[in-house]
Structure formats: C-alpha cells, structure tokens
Design an enzyme around this catalytic site. Structure first.
Site, PDB file in Angstrom:
ATOM      1  N   TYR A  53       0.825  -1.212   0.000  1.00  0.00           N
ATOM      2  CA  TYR A  53       0.000   0.000   0.000  1.00  0.00           C
ATOM      3  C   TYR A  53       0.860   1.263   0.000  1.00  0.00           C
ATOM      4  O   TYR A  53       1.972   1.293   0.529  1.00  0.00           O
ATOM      5  CB  TYR A  53      -0.898   0.034   1.237  1.00  0.00           C
ATOM      6  CG  TYR A  53      -2.068  -0.921   1.225  1.00  0.00           C
ATOM      7  CD1 TYR A  53      -2.404  -1.643   0.090  1.00  0.00           C
ATOM      8  CD2 TYR A  53      -2.838  -1.099   2.368  1.00  0.00           C
ATOM      9  CE1 TYR A  53      -3.475  -2.507   0.096  1.00  0.00           C
ATOM     10  CE2 TYR A  53      -3.918  -1.966   2.379  1.00  0.00           C
ATOM     11  CZ  TYR A  53      -4.233  -2.682   1.244  1.00  0.00           C
ATOM     12  OH  TYR A  53      -5.306  -3.540   1.258  1.00  0.00           O
ATOM     13  N   GLY A 229     -16.176   5.239  -2.952  1.00  0.00           N
ATOM     14  CA  GLY A 229     -16.754   6.579  -3.019  1.00  0.00           C
ATOM     15  C   GLY A 229     -18.118   6.601  -3.666  1.00  0.00           C
ATOM     16  O   GLY A 229     -18.794   7.629  -3.659  1.00  0.00           O
ATOM     17  N   GLY A 233     -21.923  10.171  -1.186  1.00  0.00           N
ATOM     18  CA  GLY A 233     -22.506  11.426  -1.642  1.00  0.00           C
ATOM     19  C   GLY A 233     -21.864  11.914  -2.932  1.00  0.00           C
ATOM     20  O   GLY A 233     -21.750  11.176  -3.919  1.00  0.00           O
TER      21      GLY A 233
END
Length: 340
Positions: A53, A229, A233
């Site tokens: 990562y 995501g 929103g």
C-alpha cells in the site's frame, strides 16, 4: 464505537476499522498521524494496511509525489502509532508484488511461498516499528504454492511470536474451506478471519464466500463498503473514485444509478448515503468489522454515526430492491488485483 468478537479468538475489534491503502496520498504522510489519533479517539482499534500500500504507481495522483518518492503505508502507520502501539489491533498483508525480482511476490502466485513470507514479515515489522503483527493476512490466493506450506509458515510465525494470528483475504469460498480444513487436518492454527470486498453494489460474496465463512465459523472483515466513493454522496463524481482510486476504471452507469437510489433513500431517512451503506454492511450476518478509507478527517467524521444507525428489515429490503443484478456479478479471477 461498538466492538465485535473476531471469530473465536476472544479479540474484540471496532465495528469500523481504519484502512490505509492511500496513506501518503490522501491523507498525506504529514496528515496521517493526526488522522490515526482521531480514529483512536473515536474508539477505532483496528488498523488495516499491507506491504503493497501507499507507494506503488497504482495509487499515483496529480499533485502528489510519485510512488518512488513516497513512503510505504506501513512506514507511515508505524510512525503514527509510535508510543501507542498497544492501543491497536494491527493488521498487514503479504503476497502482492513488492519488487521486480522473481521471488518478490505476484498477483499470479509465488507470494505465499515460505521464502517470500519469511522475508517480507521482517520488512513489515521494521516498517511498522513493532516486534509483532496482530493479524497477518495472505493478501490473495497463491496457486503456485501448496496451501500446506503457506499454512505451516504462518503457524511457524505464530510460534515465533512474530504474528499473533493469520487471516485470508480475497479467497473464494472453496479456497477458504480448503485452508480451514487443511489447517484442521494438520493440527495447525486456523485463520482468524477472512477479508473481502462487499457492498450494496458488489453482492456476489453472498453466493459463496459469506456462506462458507459462516459455515466454517470464520468471521468476515469487509472492505469497499462505500464502493470506492460510490455511496459517499458527491464523492462518486470525483476524478479519483471507484477503481480510479488505485489505477482502475471509475463507476459504471448501473453503479451510478444504484447510488442515486441509495442517496434518495438516505435523504428520506434523514441521514447520509455513506452512513446507510456502512450500516447495511454492518447489519449482514458474520461481519466483524467494516474498513473505511476516508481521505480527510472531515470525511471520517461524517462516517462515524453509521455505527449507531439501525436499519430495519423494510429499509434493508428497499435498499436492496434494485441491486439484484449486482449479486450475480462475475467473480474476480485469481489474478485480478483489487486494492485490498
């Protein structure tokens, strides 16, 4: 924050876990220590990272130093938890490629050989600034290494005190069953949990992975519950959303339509789509914890109320109503490379 037992280990982990795949990018390395401190203040005790990562090109973005100039996520996490190591259940992973050498791991196999695992656990310990890893994951299956050899290596690391438990990630149901039954046959330690990508838009684990885990008594840790995501929103409209967060494609038209449905439901219920998506994941049987990877403290704060949001059967049915086709999505292949 509430806590759930991780299988039969006796270890309690927070319902939300802090994911660090983008550490060094969003949040930046400079922001990460405050980020981890805020997570701890909120009661999060499970931190999830991996030796692949943070500083790989798949995470590159405009305005961020190139991968070669970035620290690994493990290094950033190690610095962020310095002086408070025992407050966290720390997990990291092994098997993904971390170099160009013939024994440097691979998406196609070789990353769970005794040679690779024994080398890479030492590097992870140094980067994390600790003498032990609480949960050490096989990041994905390795078709080139006998499962007996991999499990014996993890068992050895437990006996050496370098790891407390091991776990599996991205394993299809039959491979999960193979690992557990092999460990039982050989009298080795069994995996403590299984980590998979699971969300309202990706329900294929309901066919095989989740039932296998429940049957075997192996709890599941979920990543990707917000769809990269999709259910955050306006986050679904960002340039780096969906698979684009780690070098893949963005959201499909079908996914965006599902997101609109979840947003409409959440607005009627007086909450946010992100909180609804996390609460849905936490409501599924056999789920021990859900990993979140917000890119800012403000986004993190917006997610926290999800642990107090209870969705009744009617609301769950309404959320799932348009998501049937997603449950029949094709399984990822053994060589595919999701972020976790």
């Amino acid at each position: 924050m509430r806590y759930r037992l991780l299988g039969s280990s006796g270890v309690r982990v927070s319902e939300l876990a802090l994911g660090t795949a983008l550490f060094g990018v969003a949040p930046t390395a400079a922001e990460a220590t405050a980020f981890v401190a805020r997570a701890a203040d909120a009661g999060i005790n499970l931190i999830d990272t991996a030796n692949s990562y943070g500083n790989q090109p798949r995470f590159d973005r405009e305005g961020v130093p190139a991968a070669a100039q970035r620290e690994s996520a493990e290094e950033i996490v190690g610095r962020a938890i310095a002086g408070r190591r025992d407050e966290f259940v720390l997990s990291t992973k092994v098997s993904e490629p971390v170099g160009d050498g013939p024994n440097d791991g691979s998406y196609d196999g070789g990353g769970l050989s005794r040679l690779h695992v024994m080398r890479l656990v030492e590097r992870s310990l140094r980067r994390l600034r600790t003498d032990h890893i609480d949960i050490y994951y096989a990041h994905r299956p390795d078709p080139l290494t006998r499962i007996e050899d991999t499990l014996a290596t993890f068992d050895l690391l437990i006996r050496q005190g370098k790891i407390r438990y091991y776990a599996l990630s991205n394993y299809p149901g039959w491979r999960l069953a193979e690992a557990v039954l092999t460990a039982r046959r050989l009298g080795l330690h069994e995996p403590v949990c299984h980590q998979i990508r699971y969300s309202l838009s990706r329900r294929d684990p309901e066919r095989e992975m989740l039932p296998a885990g429940r049957h075997l008594g192996i709890d599941t840790v979920v990543f990707g519950a917000l769809g990269g995501g999709l259910f955050a929103g306006d986050g679904r409209f960002r340039r780096y959303s969906g698979g684009a967060r780690w070098g893949g494609p963005g959201h499909s038209a079908a996914e965006l339509a599902l997101a609109e449905h979840v947003v409409a439901c959440s607005e009627r219920w007086g909450t946010s789509s992100a909180q609804v998506a996390l609460a849905w994941a936490l409501s599924r049987p056999g789920i021990a914890s859900v990993i979140v990877g917000p890119e800012s403290v403000a986004e993190f704060e917006e997610l926290l109320p999800a642990v107090d949001l209870q969705l009744g059967p009617d609301r769950i049915a309404e959320l799932e109503a348009p998501a049937g086709p997603a449950a029949d999505a094709p399984r990822p292949t053994a060589g595919s490379a999701p972020a976790r």
